[in-house]
Each structure stands twice: as C-alpha cells, then as structure tokens.
Design a protein around this motif. Sequence first.
Motif, PDB file in Angstrom:
ATOM      1  N   GLU A  92       0.804  -1.223   0.000  1.00 60.79           N
ATOM      2  CA  GLU A  92       0.000   0.000   0.000  1.00 60.79           C
ATOM      3  C   GLU A  92       0.838   1.276   0.000  1.00 60.79           C
ATOM      4  OE1 GLU A  92      -3.279   0.197   2.787  1.00 60.79           O
ATOM      5  OE2 GLU A  92      -3.359  -2.002   2.825  1.00 60.79           O
ATOM      6  N   ASP A  93       2.058   1.230   0.526  1.00 62.08           N
ATOM      7  CA  ASP A  93       2.900   2.427   0.571  1.00 62.08           C
ATOM      8  C   ASP A  93       3.336   2.899  -0.817  1.00 62.08           C
ATOM      9  OD1 ASP A  93       2.820   2.611   3.317  1.00 62.08           O
ATOM     10  OD2 ASP A  93       4.724   1.554   3.623  1.00 62.08           O
ATOM     11  N   TYR A  96       0.719  -0.736  -4.465  1.00 61.14           N
ATOM     12  CA  TYR A  96      -0.570  -1.266  -4.005  1.00 61.14           C
ATOM     13  C   TYR A  96      -1.159  -2.218  -5.049  1.00 61.14           C
ATOM     14  CZ  TYR A  96      -4.766  -0.950  -1.006  1.00 61.14           C
ATOM     15  OH  TYR A  96      -5.800  -1.201  -0.148  1.00 61.14           O
ATOM     16  N   ARG A 127      -1.674   3.143 -10.003  1.00 63.83           N
ATOM     17  CA  ARG A 127      -2.420   3.199  -8.738  1.00 63.83           C
ATOM     18  C   ARG A 127      -3.807   3.810  -8.923  1.00 63.83           C
ATOM     19  NH1 ARG A 127      -0.268   3.128  -3.027  1.00 63.83           N
ATOM     20  NH2 ARG A 127      -2.069   4.421  -2.626  1.00 63.83           N
ATOM     21  N   ALA A 163       3.801  11.671  -5.759  1.00 63.84           N
ATOM     22  CA  ALA A 163       2.553  12.215  -5.205  1.00 63.84           C
ATOM     23  C   ALA A 163       1.469  12.362  -6.270  1.00 63.84           C
ATOM     24  CB  ALA A 163       2.818  13.559  -4.538  1.00 63.84           C
ATOM     25  N   GLY A 166      -0.613   9.303  -6.273  1.00 69.50           N
ATOM     26  CA  GLY A 166      -1.175   8.866  -4.995  1.00 69.50           C
ATOM     27  C   GLY A 166      -0.275   7.961  -4.189  1.00 69.50           C
ATOM     28  N   PRO A 168       1.847   7.441  -1.217  1.00 72.40           N
ATOM     29  CA  PRO A 168       1.924   8.223   0.014  1.00 72.40           C
ATOM     30  C   PRO A 168       3.257   8.162   0.755  1.00 72.40           C
ATOM     31  CG  PRO A 168       0.791   6.168   0.454  1.00 72.40           C
ATOM     32  CD  PRO A 168       1.102   6.191  -1.026  1.00 72.40           C
ATOM     33  N   ASP A 170       6.832   8.681   2.077  1.00 71.68           N
ATOM     34  CA  ASP A 170       7.763   9.790   1.965  1.00 71.68           C
ATOM     35  C   ASP A 170       9.186   9.283   2.158  1.00 71.68           C
ATOM     36  OD1 ASP A 170       9.099  12.187   1.927  1.00 71.68           O
ATOM     37  OD2 ASP A 170       8.090  13.023   3.678  1.00 71.68           O
ATOM     38  N   LYS A 176      11.318  12.631  -4.340  1.00 75.96           N
ATOM     39  CA  LYS A 176       9.926  12.922  -4.674  1.00 75.96           C
ATOM     40  C   LYS A 176       9.547  12.456  -6.079  1.00 75.96           C
ATOM     41  CE  LYS A 176       8.996  15.247  -0.888  1.00 75.96           C
ATOM     42  NZ  LYS A 176       8.194  14.639   0.146  1.00 75.96           N
TER      43      LYS A 176
END
Length: 189
Positions: A92-93, A96, A127, A163, A166, A168, A170, A176
């Motif tokens: 999920e991080d 997913y 995602r 981001a 989606g 999530p 970090d 990034k």
Amino acid sequence: MKRYLLLGLLSFAVVLPLHAAEYTIDKKGAHAFIQFRIKHLGYSWLFGRFNDFSGQFSYDEKNPAVAKVMVDIKPASVDSNHAERDKHLRGEDFLYVDKYPTAKFVSTGFKELGDGKASLQGELTLRGVTKPVEIDVQHIGHGDDPWGGYRRGFFGTTEIALADFGIPFDLGPASKTVELELSIEGIRQ
C-alpha cells in the motif's frame, strides 16, 4: 467520369492507413525493458525494473505524427534486486498491487524533433490515477532481423512525481520523483 473519380478517391483512402506499420513489443525475447531509478534518501540511486509488460506501437516514417503506443504493465513484477524491498514496493505504501494490478500507458501525440529525437505524449495510469506524461524519445534503429522479421527500436526517458499518482510513502525531499527509462524494440506484424 464521376464513377472513376470516386473509385480513385476510395482506393486512395483505403491505401492511406496501410502505411503505418504495426509492431508488437518484444518482451518475449527480452529485447525491451522498463527500468526506473529513484534517489534513496538522497544518498544514492536505487534501480529497478518491471519484468512483466506487453504492448504495441504503430509508426509511419512518412507521417510520424500518427504514431500510436499502448503498453500494459504488471506492477507486481517490480524487481529491485532485493526481495524484502520488492515486497514493500508492491504494498500500500507504493504500488498497491492488490488493489491496482495493472498500470497502463496510452499515447495521445507524437512529434518529431529532428536528429532522431521525438516527443511522445500520453496518459499514464498508475495506482488508479491517470495523468499526462511526456516522454523524450530517441530513435535507435530499424531493419531486418536474423529470423526473417523486421524490427524498430526506441529509447525513452521521463520523470514522474510519486505524489501525482497517490503514492503516500515519503522517502525524503530528494526522492519525490522517479526517473523512467524505456528501451522498446518492436517486431513488425
């Protein structure tokens, strides 16, 4: 006279679409790759790839603007050469994969820039989020292969923000975005 003119126009219309050659991406022969790299905490590069994908493209040297590309990717095939990290990437991080088992790229435009370079525009779905992306493309080559076929190859690069899709988790300010490298060799059908 009108009948011959109409027949001539119809035959011209039938011939036009035949110029764009259709290619299947040669994943089976391991002549195509979807690879990525992302900074790990800003200290080093983490590299990986997707082992399971398929796709097609069409290309017409006389009218490259009509080029089309479609690629399906199985995110569960992520391979960073580390089993525990790959398990985390599938969760999920990040990707997913239980909820979103496929990712997809569909082109929306292609523009030749000269000197074997081009820009490919399209929509990437990852995602469950679809965003426009632009891929810098380099023509690698084309011609007959030793097995009686005809091949064409391209190399592309792009960068996407985690981001935007989606994701999530970090990894810190230096991590990034992820850079994608696409080495695509297709077999003419």
